[in-house]
Enzyme design. Structure first.
Site, PDB file in Angstrom:
ATOM      1  N   LEU A  12       0.726  -0.869   0.014  1.00 23.50           N
ATOM      2  CA  LEU A  12      -0.328  -0.107  -0.277  1.00 23.50           C
ATOM      3  C   LEU A  12       0.323   1.130  -0.136  1.00 23.50           C
ATOM      4  O   LEU A  12      -0.103   2.711   0.190  1.00 23.50           O
ATOM      5  CB  LEU A  12      -1.094  -0.042   1.174  1.00 23.50           C
ATOM      6  N   CYS A  13       2.199   1.179  -0.159  1.00 26.54           N
ATOM      7  CA  CYS A  13       2.987   2.539  -0.581  1.00 26.54           C
ATOM      8  C   CYS A  13       2.635   2.863  -1.824  1.00 26.54           C
ATOM      9  O   CYS A  13       2.751   2.159  -2.880  1.00 26.54           O
ATOM     10  CB  CYS A  13       4.731   1.928   0.087  1.00 26.54           C
ATOM     11  N   HIS A  14       2.983   3.956  -2.256  1.00 25.88           N
ATOM     12  CA  HIS A  14       3.382   4.838  -2.461  1.00 25.88           C
ATOM     13  C   HIS A  14       3.964   5.569  -3.696  1.00 25.88           C
ATOM     14  O   HIS A  14       5.021   4.728  -2.915  1.00 25.88           O
ATOM     15  CB  HIS A  14       2.352   6.614  -2.454  1.00 25.88           C
ATOM     16  N   MET A  68       8.986   4.206   5.168  1.00 25.55           N
ATOM     17  CA  MET A  68       8.712   3.336   5.026  1.00 25.55           C
ATOM     18  C   MET A  68      10.217   2.545   4.022  1.00 25.55           C
ATOM     19  O   MET A  68      11.092   1.897   3.945  1.00 25.55           O
ATOM     20  CB  MET A  68       7.770   2.846   4.106  1.00 25.55           C
ATOM     21  N   GLU A  69      10.873   4.062   3.349  1.00 24.28           N
ATOM     22  CA  GLU A  69      12.181   3.590   2.186  1.00 24.28           C
ATOM     23  C   GLU A  69      12.825   4.300   3.608  1.00 24.28           C
ATOM     24  O   GLU A  69      14.229   2.404   3.543  1.00 24.28           O
ATOM     25  CB  GLU A  69      11.833   4.798   2.219  1.00 24.28           C
ATOM     26  N   ASP A  95      23.183 -12.558   4.744  1.00 21.41           N
ATOM     27  CA  ASP A  95      23.449 -13.158   3.479  1.00 21.41           C
ATOM     28  C   ASP A  95      25.538 -13.714   3.665  1.00 21.41           C
ATOM     29  O   ASP A  95      25.169 -14.642   3.410  1.00 21.41           O
ATOM     30  CB  ASP A  95      23.439 -13.143   2.567  1.00 21.41           C
TER      31      ASP A  95
END
Lengths: 159, 159, 159, 159, 159, 159
Positions: free
Chosen positions: E75-77, E111-112, E126
């Site tokens: 739901l992120c733009h 969010m970024e 990793d």
């Protein structure tokens, strides 16, 4: 008669059917060169003495680029890449790039090696373009491939 | 002192902050060449008389490649591309590629134009490699850019 | 004379230049229908009483699909989507899908709305195909768009 | 009792475990139709006589779309597609689309074929929408699949 | 009453409409920690003295991850990121990660920043997992955000 | 001597060559926790009684995130994921996440399980951040892996 493999009898593009081909170990090696200035190579060298992030960034971009090959090249098959390495050699006013790709799939990894070289070269261009916007990515080409039904191909000396 | 813009004082890569730059119309033109054989160019020409899918496929790949630039080039900003075109000129044993990209964003579209050329060239390579695995993508370079604070840059004749 | 906008005078595809267009608020609404069986709709309904994950999954897929539009549709501009919603209405043997997309960019969001509907519909198909492999995605079409230079367009009744 | 395969006992979506399934050759064929006007089909035809870039672009988009299926359809497995073709037939006011996909993997390629049809259809819509915004993508459906444990399925005549 | 912003009145997920919000400069800072062993940190340090590719790779992954946020978070733009940096601090048995993201768009870049931290941390995991498969990515959280209508938010001391 | 597997003798990052490894069934389980407030968990619970879209959205994001692992983690191999599930357990002020991933490929799915947890957690963060911007994604870690040459690994109790 010689024909383009990705274009069918009617001239339409398609993804060549490799369903019947055997999965086998395959390797491809591609090279290319970023031609720039002595000043830029000097910056890349001193960077190398510190943290190497310029060349390191281009290396990572090349490796990730190899994985994006089927997203970029319309008629390439998505294949299971089993190894990628990207190496740089600094000349006086150039950076030579070599990419090696491996798979155990039904078709070769030539495009993956070429894409790794091109993306690594473009990434170098991006990072040096404030200093040298005239840098050139040259001679992106396949050097060698092994495996598959056609076996080993080595670049002819006159090309 | 001259420095690489994408590497900070400690040598670490970062995405340059363009928050303070002004959004404005910008254009970039890049070129490149696929060197192959007369036989291949002849196949591409006859194809052109039918459905043009080989060159058409490379054109679409180049346009889509321009849009993937921030996914491929680690430190490129995601920008609002407002136009892309990719053109081919057939020589006797070569295909010349020109890409033009436009934006109205805070940073230029040079990398987008170069990526369009490279992806179009790699796609041509993919489609002709069964006939000419020795084809070479050469001379991928910026020709011109307009707009932004630095204004117009044209490739110097001696590079 | 009427011409296809994405094909230039020589017949070559290109991404239409929207550099000169004004950024403004734009909305598009698209619809489509998955035709299936009463049994499947009944399963979707009972699922809805529990956790709604079948319809919920299709909704998320549609919203994410809208964001992937420029990756999928070759000549679409990458634009700043500012809102997406996807709604479902269950009929006796069908699921009707409506997607609404919004932007404040230089070009419209019709393709984003249509892509949201198509991806939501394909996702429903994927989840019901073990029960009804014959399900059909039908009538994917634009209902309305607002904003931009051309203003409001509403689907004509006879189409 | 009949149940949705992608929803577990508690109603939660999951990616069905195919670890235990055998890799085998599988084929799927899907079709769909873009309903438009005679004027648009006429433009597509004349374009076909020149460079075919409108249909050629939609074909490439469909092939690339097939490869993006696991990125779009949440519960689809990423699989090794071994061949894709997309064909168009022009009617008086419609374009019929057929996609054929192949694999040698643990699960089928139905969704890949359906996605190829949908993306090719949406791409056509994008290119004709300036002339006919009311165009409709209709009847996206599976026609046939072969291979895997369930063997051949052919679309029943009454659906 | 307090409600989840991404869920509408009927409980359905949607991408919040930000069409009416003003574009403005916004910044977000997020942090996180990879807890590992003294042996691993020692390997990362000595690597740092040579080419720094382990931390350099994680830094690039974090920066690229920030750009992939709208592809990952449903739901992120999709927004115009105008700058990203990712920094590491080595402790005796831990690596602390800080990401800073900037935009001039209609919604924030929290969010970024969080995604950059998470992807950088997973990439470190990793690369060290052959030596320490038990490494833990901990404390991924927002520290501060500036800009937009809500202005500055700083993490409360008791959380 | 112990060494980082993704860094070669010269300190350069590369994608480890797994060409010679055998394809076999492999499973990985990873966990993580979103620490938030009682108010938020209460909202997630009541949502669960309606349509479950908040948790459902995070679940889908986690599953899709697992498939994006090779796009995000630079040195991860693209592998054939054969199953993914993501589960949530609500505590009083926390959400515990468990992801299980499976493959039949040449290398393990640990990073895919960890990525599924991280993306599901970030997605929850996105949906609750208007209510609780201070939420923390904690303890993302591998619990267990089975298959491959190294066989079963279980998290030691003291880590």
């Amino acid at each position: 008669m010689v024909e383009l493999s990705h274009v069918d009898a009617s001239g339409a593009a398609h993804m060549v059917d490799v369903t019947g081909k055997e999965a086998s170990a395959r390797v491809a090696v591609a090279t290319g060169t970023v031609r720039t200035t002595e000043e830029v190579v000097s910056l890349l060298r001193s960077d190398g003495l510190k943290k190497g992030d310029a060349l390191g960034t281009a290396r990572i971009a090349g490796i990730m680029g190899a994985k994006r090959t089927p997203d970029l090249i319309p008629l390439c098959h998505p294949i299971a890449i089993s190894g990628v390495s990207v190496e740089f050699t600094l000349g006086s006013d150039r950076v030579d790039i070599t990419a090696t790709t491996k798979t155990t799939d039904r078709t070769g990894v030539e495009m993956e090696a070429l894409t790794a070289v091109a993306v690594a070269g473009l990434t170098l261009h991006d990072m040096i373009k404030a200093v040298d916007p005239a840098a050139v990515l040259d001679a992106v080409r396949l050097e060698r491939k092994d495996g598959g039904k056609t076996g080993t191909w080595t670049r002819p000396e006159d090309r």
